[in-house]
Motif scaffolding. Structure first.
Motif, PDB file in Angstrom:
ATOM      1  N   VAL A 133       0.036  86.043  87.434  1.00 38.05           N
ATOM      2  CA  VAL A 133       1.174  85.667  88.275  1.00 38.05           C
ATOM      3  C   VAL A 133       1.017  84.240  88.797  1.00 38.05           C
ATOM      4  N   ILE A 134      -0.179  83.885  89.233  1.00 35.57           N
ATOM      5  CA  ILE A 134      -0.399  82.522  89.741  1.00 35.57           C
ATOM      6  C   ILE A 134      -0.213  81.505  88.632  1.00 35.57           C
ATOM      7  N   MET A 135      -0.732  81.773  87.446  1.00 40.51           N
ATOM      8  CA  MET A 135      -0.588  80.820  86.346  1.00 40.51           C
ATOM      9  C   MET A 135       0.874  80.660  85.922  1.00 40.51           C
ATOM     10  N   LEU A 136       1.666  81.711  86.036  1.00 36.78           N
ATOM     11  CA  LEU A 136       3.074  81.623  85.656  1.00 36.78           C
ATOM     12  C   LEU A 136       3.936  80.982  86.742  1.00 36.78           C
ATOM     13  N   THR A 137       3.679  81.312  88.001  1.00 34.38           N
ATOM     14  CA  THR A 137       4.552  80.845  89.074  1.00 34.38           C
ATOM     15  C   THR A 137       4.052  79.583  89.761  1.00 34.38           C
ATOM     16  N   ARG A 138       2.782  79.503  90.048  1.00 32.36           N
ATOM     17  CA  ARG A 138       2.225  78.345  90.762  1.00 32.36           C
ATOM     18  C   ARG A 138       0.943  77.910  90.062  1.00 32.36           C
ATOM     19  N   PRO A 139       1.037  77.137  88.986  1.00 35.36           N
ATOM     20  CA  PRO A 139      -0.163  76.778  88.226  1.00 35.36           C
ATOM     21  C   PRO A 139      -1.152  75.932  89.014  1.00 35.36           C
ATOM     22  N   ALA A 140      -0.729  75.312  90.100  1.00 35.62           N
ATOM     23  CA  ALA A 140      -1.642  74.515  90.910  1.00 35.62           C
ATOM     24  C   ALA A 140      -2.339  75.356  91.974  1.00 35.62           C
ATOM     25  N   GLY A 141      -1.986  76.636  92.143  1.00 31.71           N
ATOM     26  CA  GLY A 141      -2.617  77.516  93.117  1.00 31.71           C
ATOM     27  C   GLY A 141      -1.753  77.733  94.342  1.00 31.71           C
ATOM     28  N   LEU A 142      -2.248  78.588  95.256  1.00 25.41           N
ATOM     29  CA  LEU A 142      -1.498  78.882  96.479  1.00 25.41           C
ATOM     30  C   LEU A 142      -1.420  77.683  97.416  1.00 25.41           C
ATOM     31  N   TRP A 143      -2.499  76.910  97.491  1.00 23.89           N
ATOM     32  CA  TRP A 143      -2.546  75.746  98.374  1.00 23.89           C
ATOM     33  C   TRP A 143      -2.999  74.561  97.532  1.00 23.89           C
ATOM     34  N   PRO A 144      -2.075  73.947  96.786  1.00 24.64           N
ATOM     35  CA  PRO A 144      -2.471  72.880  95.863  1.00 24.64           C
ATOM     36  C   PRO A 144      -2.847  71.606  96.590  1.00 24.64           C
ATOM     37  N   SER A 145      -3.472  70.721  95.864  1.00 21.77           N
ATOM     38  CA  SER A 145      -3.855  69.422  96.404  1.00 21.77           C
ATOM     39  C   SER A 145      -2.608  68.639  96.775  1.00 21.77           C
ATOM     40  N   PRO A 146      -2.602  67.997  97.942  1.00 24.09           N
ATOM     41  CA  PRO A 146      -1.414  67.233  98.329  1.00 24.09           C
ATOM     42  C   PRO A 146      -1.178  66.004  97.466  1.00 24.09           C
ATOM     43  N   ARG A 147      -2.231  65.481  96.854  1.00 28.31           N
ATOM     44  CA  ARG A 147      -2.073  64.312  96.000  1.00 28.31           C
ATOM     45  C   ARG A 147      -1.773  64.750  94.583  1.00 28.31           C
ATOM     46  N   HIS A 148      -0.805  64.103  93.982  1.00 27.07           N
ATOM     47  CA  HIS A 148      -0.318  64.485  92.663  1.00 27.07           C
ATOM     48  C   HIS A 148      -1.400  64.375  91.591  1.00 27.07           C
ATOM     49  N   GLU A 149      -2.246  63.350  91.663  1.00 25.34           N
ATOM     50  CA  GLU A 149      -3.221  63.150  90.591  1.00 25.34           C
ATOM     51  C   GLU A 149      -4.363  64.152  90.638  1.00 25.34           C
ATOM     52  N   ASP A 150      -4.490  64.891  91.740  1.00 23.31           N
ATOM     53  CA  ASP A 150      -5.592  65.839  91.867  1.00 23.31           C
ATOM     54  C   ASP A 150      -5.215  67.262  91.500  1.00 23.31           C
TER      55      ASP A 150
END
Length: 167
Positions: A133-150
């Protein structure tokens, strides 16, 4: 956090994104990669020594495939490349077995009169379901890095010369 914003951290990000471009910018990729490996080995060695000291006994059975999957699930669920996200994923997946043990098994006993699905089996099923579910809906995770390059992207959008975003 300070290492991530340092010159070395930016070099690691550049090598991760495009090694040839990083080399063209003047980054000595061989030395930077060796330093990353050495730092990872150092942290792993210190962690292993602390684990052995706290446990009092270390054997190969202490590190099973299940433990490796649990750590990977914590990192992916929380957010790859963002330390607070990884901590959040760790807290969620560390609390999951206790919640299942104290809620699901008594609930099954009350409804069915016996336990149909053991809490450990249900935990493994929920780990797999959470990963999908995480890989399909939010591939960056529940709390992704605020910086785009990370943070990893599901699909990279390209920006044209006039500034419009092309999918």
């Amino acid at each position: 956090m300070r290492l991530q914003d340092s010159r070395l951290g930016r070099a690691w990000v550049a090598i991760r994104e495009d090694e040839i471009a990083a080399k063209a910018m003047g980054i000595n990729t061989r030395n930077v990669k060796l330093l990353a490996f050495a730092m990872g080995a150092s942290f792993g060695g210190v962690s292993g020594a602390m684990f052995g000291a706290f446990q009092g006994f270390v054997s190969p059975e202490s590190f099973s495939l299940t433990e490796s999957i649990a750590v990977l699930a914590m990192v992916v669920l929380g957010g790859i490349g963002h330390i607070p996200g990884v901590v959040l994923g760790g807290v969620i997946l560390a609390a999951l077995p206790e919640v299942l043990r104290h809620v699901v098994e008594p609930l099954q006993m009350a409804i069915f009169g016996r336990v149909w699905i053991d809490a450990e089996v249900l935990r493994q099923l929920l780990y797999g379901l959470a990963m999908v579910v995480i890989m399909l809906t939010r591939p960056a995770g529940l709390w992704p890095s605020p910086r785009h390059e990370d943070r990893p992207e599901a699909d990279h959008a390209s920006v044209g010369s006039t500034g419009e975003v092309k999918a």
